[in-house]
Design a protein around this motif. Structure first.
Motif, PDB file in Angstrom:
ATOM      1  N   THR A 175       0.753  -1.587   0.144  1.00 53.13           N
ATOM      2  CA  THR A 175       0.067  -0.013   0.170  1.00 53.13           C
ATOM      3  C   THR A 175       0.748   1.262  -0.461  1.00 53.13           C
ATOM      4  O   THR A 175       1.430   0.775  -0.072  1.00 53.13           O
ATOM      5  CB  THR A 175      -1.020  -0.191   0.950  1.00 53.13           C
ATOM      6  OG1 THR A 175      -0.156   0.128   2.479  1.00 53.13           O
ATOM      7  CG2 THR A 175      -2.051  -0.939   1.288  1.00 53.13           C
ATOM      8  N   GLY A 185       0.514   5.938   0.390  1.00 49.90           N
ATOM      9  CA  GLY A 185      -0.805   6.159   0.364  1.00 49.90           C
ATOM     10  C   GLY A 185      -1.319   5.699   1.564  1.00 49.90           C
ATOM     11  O   GLY A 185      -1.397   5.156   2.277  1.00 49.90           O
ATOM     12  N   SER A 186      -2.896   6.487   2.145  1.00 50.09           N
ATOM     13  CA  SER A 186      -3.544   6.701   2.547  1.00 50.09           C
ATOM     14  C   SER A 186      -4.241   5.456   2.200  1.00 50.09           C
ATOM     15  O   SER A 186      -4.955   5.357   0.793  1.00 50.09           O
ATOM     16  CB  SER A 186      -4.297   7.516   2.916  1.00 50.09           C
ATOM     17  OG  SER A 186      -5.903   7.230   3.269  1.00 50.09           O
ATOM     18  N   ALA A 187      -4.541   4.014   2.857  1.00 48.58           N
ATOM     19  CA  ALA A 187      -5.678   2.762   2.137  1.00 48.58           C
ATOM     20  C   ALA A 187      -6.385   1.969   3.311  1.00 48.58           C
ATOM     21  O   ALA A 187      -5.567   1.911   4.058  1.00 48.58           O
ATOM     22  CB  ALA A 187      -3.860   1.803   1.575  1.00 48.58           C
ATOM     23  N   PRO A 188      -7.486   1.887   2.624  1.00 53.96           N
ATOM     24  CA  PRO A 188      -8.394   1.385   4.040  1.00 53.96           C
ATOM     25  C   PRO A 188      -7.705   0.296   4.594  1.00 53.96           C
ATOM     26  O   PRO A 188      -8.076   0.113   5.293  1.00 53.96           O
ATOM     27  CB  PRO A 188      -9.465   1.424   2.984  1.00 53.96           C
ATOM     28  CG  PRO A 188      -9.479   1.105   1.954  1.00 53.96           C
ATOM     29  CD  PRO A 188      -7.743   2.117   1.652  1.00 53.96           C
ATOM     30  N   SER A 201      -9.943  -3.692   0.423  1.00 51.60           N
ATOM     31  CA  SER A 201     -10.297  -2.078   0.468  1.00 51.60           C
ATOM     32  C   SER A 201     -12.146  -1.908   1.557  1.00 51.60           C
ATOM     33  O   SER A 201     -12.182  -2.954   1.548  1.00 51.60           O
ATOM     34  CB  SER A 201     -10.170  -1.291  -1.235  1.00 51.60           C
ATOM     35  OG  SER A 201     -11.906  -1.462  -1.361  1.00 51.60           O
ATOM     36  N   CYS A 251      -9.681   7.266  -1.080  1.00 49.77           N
ATOM     37  CA  CYS A 251      -8.577   8.473  -0.452  1.00 49.77           C
ATOM     38  C   CYS A 251      -7.828   8.834  -0.792  1.00 49.77           C
ATOM     39  O   CYS A 251      -6.409   8.963  -0.465  1.00 49.77           O
ATOM     40  CB  CYS A 251      -8.988   7.088   0.573  1.00 49.77           C
ATOM     41  SG  CYS A 251      -8.166   5.587   0.214  1.00 49.77           S
ATOM     42  N   GLY A 299      -4.925   6.607  -1.803  1.00 52.34           N
ATOM     43  CA  GLY A 299      -4.180   5.746  -1.937  1.00 52.34           C
ATOM     44  C   GLY A 299      -3.804   4.851  -3.118  1.00 52.34           C
ATOM     45  O   GLY A 299      -4.773   5.227  -4.287  1.00 52.34           O
ATOM     46  N   ARG A 356      -0.218  -1.218  11.319  1.00 51.49           N
ATOM     47  CA  ARG A 356      -1.403  -1.305  10.444  1.00 51.49           C
ATOM     48  C   ARG A 356      -1.651  -1.974   9.810  1.00 51.49           C
ATOM     49  O   ARG A 356      -0.963  -2.918   9.333  1.00 51.49           O
ATOM     50  CB  ARG A 356      -1.334   1.089   9.773  1.00 51.49           C
ATOM     51  CG  ARG A 356      -0.287   0.443   8.378  1.00 51.49           C
ATOM     52  CD  ARG A 356      -0.369   1.475   8.367  1.00 51.49           C
ATOM     53  NE  ARG A 356      -1.857   0.957   7.211  1.00 51.49           N
ATOM     54  CZ  ARG A 356      -2.766   1.669   6.935  1.00 51.49           C
ATOM     55  NH1 ARG A 356      -2.786   3.083   7.699  1.00 51.49           N
ATOM     56  NH2 ARG A 356      -3.223   1.622   6.121  1.00 51.49           N
TER      57      ARG A 356
END
Lengths: 107, 233
Positions: free
Chosen positions: A30, A32-35, A55, A95, A97, B233
């Motif tokens: 991933t 950046g911003s990944a769910p 996701s 988002c 990502g 995460r």
């Protein structure tokens, strides 16, 4: 309630033992911003039934249709999703990502 | 993925043993490395790191990219006290994917009617805990606030690798608890592992709210580093 990744892998085994064609998708990288975190799973059978997520619901549809191809061909593939173009709303990550999803058949 | 590998992976998890699935992306080949075999594996150092962090991820090797799927055992909550809070805790913990074991020697509390579908041991904690064997994926929750029942479990927990130890009771109750632990020979470092009053400070009042605050604190212990930043995460 099947919601944890552990239960999902157990379910993949059970589906396969029932004789269904099964594919497993795994978030492998991933940016950046990944769910969903790296290692998250989505399992898919040949009829498009699925459990889990890769996701927040943004790219599952596309992964499922690719997975059905993988079940037919038996060849694993790496999929990439991002928000590069105007079609992003359809198969992209809102988002912002980028993710790599590996799709393989359970043989 | 070969079904045999998937079956083995699931069996290892059921036995509460860690394992790492190694996928060679270019070749499309896979193998499963059991926790006991990690040291002797060619990728041993990488596998050990990934397992310690509990984090799956891609690594670069001489022969190309390899993905490690880390499978750590699920969190097991050992709750001392078959009390109202425990009744609320069981379904919530299950939703989070945690296993729960309830221990209470008082058979009026530890009854299958009050706790259907959960492992329930109507024994004194010192006896019950000897059989269970705690690992570092175990969380202890002391909920009786009766020293006769909580203390033996607390002694056991403090001598284990458990990642979370929480004890119900007011600051005053906890103060006298600490005195008893010091008398028993536990150091300040040992004692500082205990979360008391138990749970995140969310103003919880009802048993379900207290269960929520405890599960929130367990999640934080699992996911955050000591300084409060994200570990994984």
């Amino acid at each position: 309630m099947i919601s944890t990744d552990d239960d999902i892998l157990k379910q993949a085994e059970m589906w396969r033992l029932e004789g269904r064609g099964v594919a497993m998708a795994t978030v492998m990288e991933t940016w950046g911003s990944a769910p969903r975190p790296v290692g998250s799973h989505l399992i898919i059978d040949q009829d498009g039934n699925f459990l889990g997520s890769v996701s927040g619901g943004c790219v599952e549809g596309s992964v499922i249709s690719e997975a059905i191809d993988v079940i037919e061909s038996g060849t694993a593939k790496m999929l990439e999703f991002g928000v590069a173009d105007e079609t992003a709303w359809r198969v992209g990550l809102s988002c912002g990502g980028k993710i790599h999803v590996y799709v393989e058949k359970v043989l | 993925m070969d079904l045999r590998i998937l079956t083995k992976l699931n069996a290892e998890r059921a036995a509460r043993r860690a394992a790492v699935l190694v996928t060679d992306i270019k070749k499309g080949t896979q193998r499963l490395v059991l926790e006991a075999d990690i040291l002797n594996d060619p990728l041993g150092a990488h596998l050990g790191d990934a397992l310690r962090m509990g984090r799956s991820g891609m690594i670069e090797t001489e022969t190309g990219q390899v993905f490690l799927t880390v499978q750590a055992p699920s969190v097991r909550i050992i709750a001392i006290g078959a009390v109202h809070i425990s009744q609320a805790l069981v379904p919530m913990a299950r939703q989070l994917g945690h296993d729960v074991i309830i221990i209470d020697p008082r058979t009026a509390f530890a009854s299958p009617e009050r706790f259907p579908d959960v492992t329930l041991i109507a024994e004194w904690p010192d006896k019950a805990l000897q059989m269970l064997g705690a690992d570092r994926y175990t969380a202890y929750v002391m909920l009786t606030h009766d020293p006769k029942i909580d203390d033996p479990a607390l002694f056991h927990a403090l001598r284990s690798d458990a990642f979370y130890i929480g004890a119900l009771g007011s600051r005053k109750t906890h103060g006298s608890r600490l005195e008893r632990l010091r008398t028993e020979g536990f150091s300040d470092t040992d004692i500082s592992r205990i979360k008391a009053p138990i749970g995140l400070p969310i103003g919880a009042i009802s048993p379900a709210e207290i269960a929520l605050s405890i599960l929130g604190e367990i999640t934080a212990s699992l996911r955050l580093k000591a300084d409060g930043t994200r570990a994984t995460r």
